[in-house]
Design a protein around this motif. Structure first.
Motif, PDB file in Angstrom:
ATOM      1  N   THR A   1       0.888  -1.257  -0.031  1.00 17.17           N
ATOM      2  CA  THR A   1      -0.150   0.001  -0.013  1.00 17.17           C
ATOM      3  C   THR A   1       0.737   1.148   0.059  1.00 17.17           C
ATOM      4  OG1 THR A   1      -1.816  -1.461   1.216  1.00 17.17           O
ATOM      5  CG2 THR A   1      -1.674   1.150   1.355  1.00 17.17           C
ATOM      6  N   ALA A   2       1.950   1.158   0.678  1.00 18.68           N
ATOM      7  CA  ALA A   2       2.874   2.345   0.788  1.00 18.68           C
ATOM      8  C   ALA A   2       3.553   2.554  -0.407  1.00 18.68           C
ATOM      9  CB  ALA A   2       3.768   2.098   2.225  1.00 18.68           C
ATOM     10  N   LEU A   3       3.885   1.653  -1.169  1.00 25.63           N
ATOM     11  CA  LEU A   3       4.620   1.862  -2.448  1.00 25.63           C
ATOM     12  C   LEU A   3       3.784   2.138  -3.330  1.00 25.63           C
ATOM     13  CD1 LEU A   3       6.993  -1.412  -2.425  1.00 25.63           C
ATOM     14  CD2 LEU A   3       7.618   0.955  -1.887  1.00 25.63           C
ATOM     15  N   LYS A   4       2.442   1.902  -3.589  1.00 22.69           N
ATOM     16  CA  LYS A   4       1.310   2.332  -4.271  1.00 22.69           C
ATOM     17  C   LYS A   4       1.267   3.969  -3.999  1.00 22.69           C
ATOM     18  CE  LYS A   4      -1.120  -1.867  -5.678  1.00 22.69           C
ATOM     19  NZ  LYS A   4      -2.227  -2.629  -5.574  1.00 22.69           N
ATOM     20  N   ASN A   5       1.233   4.183  -2.856  1.00 22.36           N
ATOM     21  CA  ASN A   5       1.153   5.696  -2.529  1.00 22.36           C
ATOM     22  C   ASN A   5       2.286   6.499  -3.299  1.00 22.36           C
ATOM     23  OD1 ASN A   5      -1.342   6.738  -0.517  1.00 22.36           O
ATOM     24  ND2 ASN A   5      -0.835   4.765  -0.148  1.00 22.36           N
ATOM     25  N   LEU A   6       3.297   6.149  -3.034  1.00 17.39           N
ATOM     26  CA  LEU A   6       4.481   6.546  -3.778  1.00 17.39           C
ATOM     27  C   LEU A   6       4.712   6.289  -5.234  1.00 17.39           C
ATOM     28  CD1 LEU A   6       7.432   5.750  -1.082  1.00 17.39           C
ATOM     29  CD2 LEU A   6       6.345   7.967  -1.315  1.00 17.39           C
ATOM     30  N   GLY A   7       4.037   5.483  -5.701  1.00 17.22           N
ATOM     31  CA  GLY A   7       3.992   5.371  -7.152  1.00 17.22           C
ATOM     32  C   GLY A   7       5.275   4.446  -7.655  1.00 17.22           C
ATOM     33  N   LYS A   8       5.543   3.582  -6.554  1.00 10.43           N
ATOM     34  CA  LYS A   8       6.697   2.793  -6.729  1.00 10.43           C
ATOM     35  C   LYS A   8       6.444   1.508  -7.132  1.00 10.43           C
ATOM     36  CE  LYS A   8       9.768   5.927  -5.594  1.00 10.43           C
ATOM     37  NZ  LYS A   8      10.629   6.599  -6.622  1.00 10.43           N
ATOM     38  N   LEU A   9       5.227   1.201  -7.446  1.00 15.84           N
ATOM     39  CA  LEU A   9       4.782  -0.106  -7.697  1.00 15.84           C
ATOM     40  C   LEU A   9       3.732  -0.435  -8.757  1.00 15.84           C
ATOM     41  CD1 LEU A   9       5.632  -2.920  -6.210  1.00 15.84           C
ATOM     42  CD2 LEU A   9       3.374  -2.969  -5.020  1.00 15.84           C
ATOM     43  N   GLY A  10       3.570  -1.341  -9.456  1.00 16.34           N
ATOM     44  CA  GLY A  10       2.806  -1.462 -10.367  1.00 16.34           C
ATOM     45  C   GLY A  10       2.977  -0.616 -11.595  1.00 16.34           C
ATOM     46  N   GLN A  11       4.119   0.087 -11.666  1.00 18.66           N
ATOM     47  CA  GLN A  11       4.371   0.886 -13.110  1.00 18.66           C
ATOM     48  C   GLN A  11       4.651   0.200 -14.285  1.00 18.66           C
ATOM     49  OE1 GLN A  11       3.856   4.148 -12.375  1.00 18.66           O
ATOM     50  NE2 GLN A  11       3.120   3.467 -10.614  1.00 18.66           N
ATOM     51  N   ASP A  12       5.171  -1.145 -14.008  1.00 11.23           N
ATOM     52  CA  ASP A  12       5.397  -2.042 -15.373  1.00 11.23           C
ATOM     53  C   ASP A  12       4.204  -2.546 -15.663  1.00 11.23           C
ATOM     54  OD1 ASP A  12       8.170  -1.676 -15.053  1.00 11.23           O
ATOM     55  OD2 ASP A  12       8.543  -3.205 -13.793  1.00 11.23           O
ATOM     56  N   GLU A  13       3.639  -1.999 -16.784  1.00  9.89           N
ATOM     57  CA  GLU A  13       2.224  -2.210 -17.465  1.00  9.89           C
ATOM     58  C   GLU A  13       2.406  -3.630 -17.830  1.00  9.89           C
ATOM     59  OE1 GLU A  13      -0.975  -0.451 -20.311  1.00  9.89           O
ATOM     60  OE2 GLU A  13       0.851   0.073 -20.368  1.00  9.89           O
ATOM     61  N   VAL A  14       1.415  -4.642 -17.421  1.00  8.85           N
ATOM     62  CA  VAL A  14       1.364  -5.874 -18.083  1.00  8.85           C
ATOM     63  C   VAL A  14       0.520  -5.884 -19.364  1.00  8.85           C
ATOM     64  CG1 VAL A  14       0.373  -8.288 -17.610  1.00  8.85           C
ATOM     65  CG2 VAL A  14       1.366  -6.852 -15.750  1.00  8.85           C
ATOM     66  N   ILE A  15       0.910  -6.156 -20.232  1.00  8.44           N
ATOM     67  CA  ILE A  15       0.066  -6.277 -21.624  1.00  8.44           C
ATOM     68  C   ILE A  15      -0.865  -7.146 -21.737  1.00  8.44           C
ATOM     69  CG2 ILE A  15       0.377  -5.970 -24.124  1.00  8.44           C
ATOM     70  CD1 ILE A  15       1.675  -3.797 -22.610  1.00  8.44           C
ATOM     71  N   ALA A  16      -2.080  -7.162 -22.108  1.00  6.04           N
ATOM     72  CA  ALA A  16      -3.132  -8.204 -22.399  1.00  6.04           C
ATOM     73  C   ALA A  16      -2.641  -8.866 -23.411  1.00  6.04           C
ATOM     74  CB  ALA A  16      -4.578  -7.408 -22.361  1.00  6.04           C
ATOM     75  N   PRO A  17      -3.371 -10.350 -23.520  1.00 11.10           N
ATOM     76  CA  PRO A  17      -2.908 -11.021 -24.515  1.00 11.10           C
ATOM     77  C   PRO A  17      -3.398 -10.707 -25.919  1.00 11.10           C
ATOM     78  CG  PRO A  17      -4.573 -11.989 -23.234  1.00 11.10           C
ATOM     79  CD  PRO A  17      -3.988 -10.859 -22.579  1.00 11.10           C
ATOM     80  N   VAL A  18      -2.811 -10.908 -26.856  1.00  6.99           N
ATOM     81  CA  VAL A  18      -3.277 -10.803 -28.431  1.00  6.99           C
ATOM     82  C   VAL A  18      -4.365 -12.037 -28.592  1.00  6.99           C
ATOM     83  CG1 VAL A  18      -2.573 -11.247 -30.779  1.00  6.99           C
ATOM     84  CG2 VAL A  18      -1.019 -10.170 -29.064  1.00  6.99           C
ATOM     85  N   LEU A  19      -5.259 -11.610 -28.957  1.00  5.34           N
ATOM     86  CA  LEU A  19      -6.684 -12.377 -29.379  1.00  5.34           C
ATOM     87  C   LEU A  19      -6.775 -13.043 -30.778  1.00  5.34           C
ATOM     88  CD1 LEU A  19      -9.082 -13.605 -27.738  1.00  5.34           C
ATOM     89  CD2 LEU A  19     -10.457 -11.925 -29.133  1.00  5.34           C
ATOM     90  N   VAL A  20      -6.636 -14.450 -30.846  1.00  4.73           N
ATOM     91  CA  VAL A  20      -6.577 -15.261 -31.985  1.00  4.73           C
ATOM     92  C   VAL A  20      -8.111 -15.603 -32.046  1.00  4.73           C
ATOM     93  CG1 VAL A  20      -6.256 -17.049 -33.427  1.00  4.73           C
ATOM     94  CG2 VAL A  20      -4.528 -16.066 -32.004  1.00  4.73           C
TER      95      VAL A  20
ATOM     96  N   ARG B   1       2.500 -12.969 -25.222  1.00  6.38           N
ATOM     97  CA  ARG B   1       1.137 -13.392 -24.740  1.00  6.38           C
ATOM     98  C   ARG B   1       0.043 -13.585 -25.808  1.00  6.38           C
ATOM     99  NH1 ARG B   1      -1.555 -10.473 -19.725  1.00  6.38           N
ATOM    100  NH2 ARG B   1      -2.114 -12.626 -19.372  1.00  6.38           N
ATOM    101  N   ALA B   2      -0.648 -14.741 -25.758  1.00  4.51           N
ATOM    102  CA  ALA B   2      -1.790 -14.956 -26.440  1.00  4.51           C
ATOM    103  C   ALA B   2      -2.616 -15.900 -26.296  1.00  4.51           C
ATOM    104  CB  ALA B   2      -0.989 -15.464 -27.971  1.00  4.51           C
ATOM    105  N   GLU B   3      -3.878 -15.646 -26.901  1.00  8.93           N
ATOM    106  CA  GLU B   3      -5.042 -16.605 -26.424  1.00  8.93           C
ATOM    107  C   GLU B   3      -5.887 -16.738 -27.674  1.00  8.93           C
ATOM    108  OE1 GLU B   3      -8.663 -15.207 -24.022  1.00  8.93           O
ATOM    109  OE2 GLU B   3      -7.061 -14.224 -23.214  1.00  8.93           O
ATOM    110  N   MET B   4      -6.553 -17.851 -27.895  1.00 10.01           N
ATOM    111  CA  MET B   4      -7.465 -18.254 -28.686  1.00 10.01           C
ATOM    112  C   MET B   4      -8.693 -18.092 -28.200  1.00 10.01           C
ATOM    113  SD  MET B   4      -7.765 -21.729 -31.017  1.00 10.01           S
ATOM    114  CE  MET B   4      -9.270 -22.552 -30.776  1.00 10.01           C
TER     115      MET B   4
END
Length: 504
Positions: A365-384, A410-413
Motif C-alpha cells: 500500500t505504501a509503495l502504491k502511494n509513492l507510485g513505486k509499484l505496478g508501474q510496469d504495465e502488463v500487456i493483455a494477450p493478443v486475441l486469435v 502473450r496470446a490466447e485463442m
C-alpha cells in the motif's frame, strides 16, 4: 393435503470476515515487490526455507494469550490423534521449531528467509485482516548484537531497493533488556508479573496509534474506543505510569541517557541493554548508516513476549490520506528483534537468534502511494479470433496461438461462443487486447491473416456482427501472409510500446 416441497435456497456467495480475494494487479504487485526484497536478502547471503501453514499449537509459544481455549488468538483444530494444531500466527515460531527439529543438519549461524501467509483469530477492522503475508529474514546461532545491527542495515537497504528514498523512512532500534530494567525498577519483575508485563508491552506498542494519553489509560485502568469497546488496562499506578511514559517518550537518546541509566541502575538487565544499544549505534554508524536511517528510539517495543534483546522497527515517514480523508504518517511496515529463548524451548540449551518481518500488504500500500509499484504495465494477450468451427480451422487458430506464445508473446485463442463475431471483439475490448487476429475461409484459402490493431483503431465492436461488416471496418487493419504473422505482431506491439513511452 401435503405441503409443497420447499424450493432449496440458493447458496449465498460470501467471504468470511477479515479475509479478502486478491486481484491480478495485486498479485503482480506483490510478486514485483517480493522479488526486490528477495534480491536484497540473497545479496546478504541468506537462503530460503519454507514451513507449513499448520503447527502443533504448543509449538507456537507462550506469547499466545493465556486461555483455556487453545484457539484464542489463533485458528485451531484437533487432529485425528486429538492433538491441537493451529494455523501459524507468524513465521518466527515455525522457524524455531524447524531449527530445533533439524539442529544436527543445520550449519550455524543459520541465515534464512521465507515469505508466506499468517493468520490471526482477532477482530477484523479497516485495514486489519485475519490473513496477511509476511516476509522474514533470520539469523540463528549468532549471539553478538552485530547480527542485530546487520538486520537493521538490511532493512534499510531493502526499503531503498523498493524505491523509498532516504528521509522517507527510518529504522528505529530499542532493547527489551532496557525496557525489562524499567519494568523491574517499577516492581514488575519476576514470573508472577509476566501477564502484567505483557499488558504493559501491548499498551506501549499502541503509542503511535493512541498517543501518550491513550497509552496512559491502557497502562492504568483501561481505555474505551469510539465504538464503545473497552480494553482492560495493565493496572499500573500513577508513579509507575510516569516512569514508563518517560522511557518510551525519549526523543533524543544521548540527552536522556543519564536519567535512563539512573532509572535502570541495579536491575539485572537494564545496564546490559544500554551497553548493547550503544554498541549497535556504533556498528551501524561505522558502516555508514547514520541516524537519518537507523536511530536509537526507546519507544519501540514490539508486542510479542518472545523478544529478549534488541528490537527494531521500519517506519515510513511520509504522509498518506486515510479513509477519513485525514493526512497521517504512514508508520510501521515491519520489524523484529532478538528472540534467544524461542529455539531454546525445544533444545534445553541456549540458541541465540534474531530476525525481522516485513508486512507485505501494508508495504505494498505504501509503495502504491509513492507510485513505486505496478508501474510496469502488463500487456493483455493478443486475441486469435475464431471465424469457423471445423477441425481444420480450429487447428490453424491454435497453431497461430502457439506460434505467438513460442515467440514470447502473450496470446490466447477465443474459447467462448465463436458464432457471434461481435462478442469476440467486445471480449477483446474488455480484456484490453492490443491486437486481434482474424482468418475466415477466404483468408485461409489465400494463406493470409487479418491483423487488427485494437489500440490504434478505436472502434465500436458492438456494431460488427459478422465477417462482412468486419471487412467494411478496416481501420488500423492489414493483411499479412501466415508466415509473417509473428514478425508483424511484434512490430505492432513495439509501435504500441513506443507510443505509450512517448505519452509518458
Amino acid at each position: 393435503m401435503s405441503e409443497k416441497q420447499k424450493k432449496p435456497q440458493k447458496l449465498k456467495a460470501r467471504l468470511p470476515r477479515g479475509f479478502v480475494d486478491r486481484s491480478a494487479s495485486d498479485i503482480r504487485a506483490v510478486n514485483e515487490m517480493t522479488a526486490k526484497i528477495r534480491a536484497v536478502y540473497e545479496h546478504y547471503g541468506f537462503d530460503p526455507v519454507e514451513t507449513p501453514l499448520f503447527e502443533y499449537t504448543d509449538a507456537l509459544g507462550k506469547f499466545l494469550p493465556d486461555s483455556d481455549r487453545p484457539n484464542e488468538g489463533v485458528f485451531s483444530l484437533q487432529d485425528d490423534d486429538e492433538q491441537w494444531m493451529s494455523l501459524r500466527y507468524d513465521l518466527t515460531a515455525p522457524l524455531a521449531r524447524h531449527v530445533a527439529e533439524n539442529f544436527n543438519e543445520i550449519q550455524l549461524p543459520y541465515r534464512t528467509y521465507r515469505a508466506g501467509y499468517v493468520f490471526r483469530n482477532e477482530k477484523p477492522g479497516p485495514g486489519r485482516f485475519r490473513q496477511f503475508m509476511q516476509f522474514d529474514a533470520d539469523t540463528v546461532g549468532a549471539p553478538g548484537v552485530q547480527a542485530d545491527a546487520e538486520m537493521c542495515m538490511m532493512m534499510a537497504d531493502t526499503l531503498e531497493a523498493l524505491g523509498i528514498k532516504r528521509g522517507d523512512y527510518v529504522i528505529r532500534v530499542n532493547n527489551r533488556k532496557v525496557l525489562d530494567g524499567v519494568l523491574e525498577a517499577i516492581g514488575l519483575g519476576g514470573e508472577d508479573k509476566a501477564a502484567q508485563r505483557l499488558n504493559v508491552l501491548r499498551a506501549i506498542d499502541k503509542l503511535d496509534k493512541f498517543g501518550p494519553e491513550g497509552v496512559s489509560l491502557l497502562l492504568g485502568p483501561g481505555r474505551k474506543d469510539e465504538s464503545g469497546d473497552f480494553t482492560k488496562g495493565a493496572g499500573l499506578n500513577a508513579d509507575q505510569i510516569e516512569k514508563v511514559l518517560f522511557f518510551v517518550g525519549i526523543k533524543d537518546y544521548a540527552e536522556s541517557a543519564v536519567r535512563l541509566a539512573e532509572l535502570v541502575a541495579g536491575t539485572s538487565n537494564g545496564s546490559e541493554g544500554v551497553e548493547e544499544l550503544n554498541l549497535i549505534g556504533s556498528l551501524v554508524t561505522s558502516a555508514g548508516y547514520h541516524s537519518d536511517r537507523i536511530k536509537i528510539d526507546p519507544s519501540v517495543v514490539r508486542g510479542l513476549e518472545y523478544y529478549t534483546g534488541p528490537v527494531y522497527e521500519a517506519e515510513l515517514l511520509f504522509d498518506v490520506t486515510n479513509e477519513k480523508g485525514e493526512k497521517v504518517v504512514f508508520g510501521s511496515v515491519g520489524g523484529g528483534g532478538r528472540y534467544d529463548g524461542l529455539v531454546s524451548r525445544f533444545m534445553g540449551q541456549p540458541v541465540p537468534a534474531t530476525g525481522f518481518s516485513i508486512g507485505v500488504s501494508r508495504l505494498m500500500t505504501a509503495l502504491k502511494n509513492l507510485g513505486k509499484l505496478g508501474q510496469d504495465e502488463v500487456i493483455a494477450p493478443v486475441l486469435v479470433t475464431v471465424m469457423d468451427g471445423d477441425v481444420e480451422a480450429m487447428g490453424r487458430y491454435q497453431r497461430f496461438t502457439q506460434q505467438l506464445r513460442a515467440a514470447g508473446i502473450r496470446a490466447e485463442m477465443f474459447q467462448g461462443n465463436w458464432k457471434k463475431f461481435g462478442n469476440q471483439l467486445k471480449y477483446a475490448d474488455r480484456r484490453g487486447c492490443p491486437i486481434a487476429i482474424i482468418q475466415g475461409g477466404d483468408e485461409r484459402a489465400q494463406g493470409v491473416v487479418q491483423l487488427k490493431d485494437l489500440i490504434e483503431g478505436k472502434r465500436l465492436s458492438g456494431e460488427i456482427e459478422d465477417n462482412a461488416s468486419w471487412r467494411e471496418a478496416r481501420v488500423a487493419q492489414e493483411t499479412v501472409p501466415e508466415a509473417d504473422l509473428v514478425a508483424k505482431v511484434k512490430a505492432i506491439l513495439d509501435a504500441q510500446a513506443e507510443d505509450r513511452k512517448r505519452a509518458g
